[in-house]
Design a protein around this motif. Structure first.
Motif, PDB file in Angstrom:
ATOM      1  N   ALA A   1      14.346   9.285 -53.165  1.00 26.04           N
ATOM      2  CA  ALA A   1      14.530   8.337 -52.069  1.00 26.04           C
ATOM      3  C   ALA A   1      13.223   7.591 -51.847  1.00 26.04           C
ATOM      4  O   ALA A   1      12.185   8.197 -51.570  1.00 26.04           O
TER       5      ALA A   1
ATOM      6  N   ALA B   1      20.321   4.039 -48.074  1.00 25.38           N
ATOM      7  CA  ALA B   1      20.967   5.242 -48.618  1.00 25.38           C
ATOM      8  C   ALA B   1      22.384   4.902 -49.070  1.00 25.38           C
ATOM      9  O   ALA B   1      23.211   4.497 -48.249  1.00 25.38           O
TER      10      ALA B   1
ATOM     11  N   ASP C   1      25.552   9.823 -47.982  1.00 25.51           N
ATOM     12  CA  ASP C   1      24.993  10.705 -46.947  1.00 25.51           C
ATOM     13  C   ASP C   1      24.065  11.727 -47.605  1.00 25.51           C
ATOM     14  O   ASP C   1      24.361  12.253 -48.689  1.00 25.51           O
TER      15      ASP C   1
ATOM     16  N   LEU D   1      20.214  11.667 -43.554  1.00 26.39           N
ATOM     17  CA  LEU D   1      20.498  10.237 -43.635  1.00 26.39           C
ATOM     18  C   LEU D   1      22.008  10.032 -43.746  1.00 26.39           C
ATOM     19  O   LEU D   1      22.707  10.839 -44.364  1.00 26.39           O
ATOM     20  N   SER D   2      22.473   8.951 -43.179  1.00 27.76           N
ATOM     21  CA  SER D   2      23.860   8.540 -43.341  1.00 27.76           C
ATOM     22  C   SER D   2      23.917   7.346 -44.287  1.00 27.76           C
ATOM     23  O   SER D   2      22.922   6.642 -44.485  1.00 27.76           O
ATOM     24  N   LYS D   3      25.081   7.134 -44.859  1.00 31.04           N
ATOM     25  CA  LYS D   3      25.254   6.032 -45.793  1.00 31.04           C
ATOM     26  C   LYS D   3      24.930   4.707 -45.102  1.00 31.04           C
ATOM     27  O   LYS D   3      25.454   4.409 -44.028  1.00 31.04           O
TER      28      LYS D   3
ATOM     29  N   ASP E   1      21.860   3.899 -44.037  1.00 27.44           N
ATOM     30  CA  ASP E   1      20.600   4.003 -43.293  1.00 27.44           C
ATOM     31  C   ASP E   1      19.419   3.647 -44.189  1.00 27.44           C
ATOM     32  O   ASP E   1      19.445   3.862 -45.404  1.00 27.44           O
ATOM     33  N   LYS E   2      18.374   3.132 -43.550  1.00 25.15           N
ATOM     34  CA  LYS E   2      17.155   2.823 -44.294  1.00 25.15           C
ATOM     35  C   LYS E   2      16.278   4.067 -44.353  1.00 25.15           C
ATOM     36  O   LYS E   2      16.060   4.744 -43.350  1.00 25.15           O
ATOM     37  N   VAL E   3      15.762   4.356 -45.524  1.00 27.09           N
ATOM     38  CA  VAL E   3      14.933   5.537 -45.730  1.00 27.09           C
ATOM     39  C   VAL E   3      13.555   5.286 -45.121  1.00 27.09           C
ATOM     40  O   VAL E   3      12.881   4.309 -45.454  1.00 27.09           O
TER      41      VAL E   3
ATOM     42  N   GLU F   1      11.349  10.737 -43.935  1.00 27.38           N
ATOM     43  CA  GLU F   1      12.474  11.244 -44.727  1.00 27.38           C
ATOM     44  C   GLU F   1      12.132  11.286 -46.212  1.00 27.38           C
ATOM     45  O   GLU F   1      12.441  12.255 -46.914  1.00 27.38           O
TER      46      GLU F   1
END
Length: 304
Positions: A112, A118, A121, A162-164, A166-168, A172
């Protein structure tokens, strides 16, 4: 540096040749796909007589427009709105499902990166880590419950990180790198399918012959039910009408000892014969006891 005139002329001719040679293609996105991975995918698709064509969107739009002007009404021009973003064409005449399986099989895991979106998930599993107690504050910053076991930090429960979409973030990305987790896989993602003029979603390729048979059977049952309810015979309802008529005849034959036919004999043999009714014993006449008359009221005394 841009492409030379000779290179552009070759590219224009190459794409027009592919359009005329192949009747099927995938519109694929190629985000985060390296050159080495792309070469491996090309080699995997070569036995299927499948060609990957990449290029600048402006050039691809220009070629499609020129092809449409030279071939008015050609369905390939319907792909023009799909030429946006980091996309490419995968031309083939082979089975589309087989080609898609090859594309999905050639995906590589990747760490990541900060700022990336992302695609799936991400969940950090519970269990021991290789981090020492000095990293406890870092886990607490991310609100991850931990405990110290044998001098190592152990995550007590699964953590949705993280959820689908979302910005890393930096924290994280650092956590996943610390735990040696490579949550993402990158490869060619099929966006749309072009098949002999038809454009549809790749989910259509998941429809198998068994699914089609089940859907057709369900529709046939609905037609038969409607025809039977409306008393309107159709090809779908006639077998049910014949079966219902046969059941009626068999039920009549089973109930009537004096009537039968060849196909009903087997069913009559399965039904046990009813025992003769026992004659009821004559009921004894019981003499009804006469009801006692009520006593007469005493006569009133006369004054005379």
């Amino acid at each position: 540096m841009g492409m030379s005139k000779e290179r552009k002329a070759w590219y224009f001719g190459r794409m027009e040749e592919l359009i005329q040679t192949y009747s099927k293609l995938f519109v694929v996105s190629v985000d985060n796909v390296g050159s080495n991975q792309m070469q491996q995918i090309r080699l995997a698709l070569r036995p299927l007589d499948t060609v990957i064509l990449m290029g600048k969107n402006t050039m691809m739009r220009k070629i499609i427009k020129n092809f449409g002007e030279a071939n008015p009404g050609h369905p390939f021009c319907n792909l023009l709105p799909l030429v946006k973003g980091n996309i490419g064409f995968v031309f083939t005449n082979s089975d589309l499902a087989e080609v898609r399986d090859v594309l999905e099989a050639n995906r590589v895991p990747a760490p990541a990166r900060v700022g990336a979106l992302a695609p799936v998930d991400v969940v950090v599993p519970a269990g021991p880590t290789d981090s020492g107690p000095e990293k406890t504050a870092f886990f607490q910053t991310l609100q991850i419950a931990t405990k110290i076991v044998k001098g190592r930090i152990e995550i007590t429960s699964d953590v949705p990180l993280l959820s689908k979409g979302d910005k890393v973030g930096a924290s994280e990305a650092q956590l996943l790198q610390m735990l040696d987790i490579r949550p993402f896989t990158y490869g060619l993602i099929v966006e749309m399918v072009y098949d002999s003029g038809s454009i549809y979603s790749p989910e259509v390729l998941d429809i198998t012959d068994e699914v089609l048979e089940a859907k057709f059977s369900m529709a046939l049952c609905n037609v038969a039910s409607l025809s039977l309810a409306a008393n309107y015979p159709t090809i779908a309802s006639v077998p049910h009408s014949i079966c219902n008529a046969f059941k009626t005849l068999v039920s009549i034959a089973v109930e009537c000892d004096s009537y039968s036919f060849e196909k009903a004999d087997a069913y009559k043999a399965l039904v046990p014969k009813a025992a003769p009714k026992a004659e009821a014993a004559p009921a004894e006449e019981k003499e009804a006891a006469p009801a006692e008359e009520p006593a007469a009221a005493p006569a009133a005394k006369s004054d005379y």
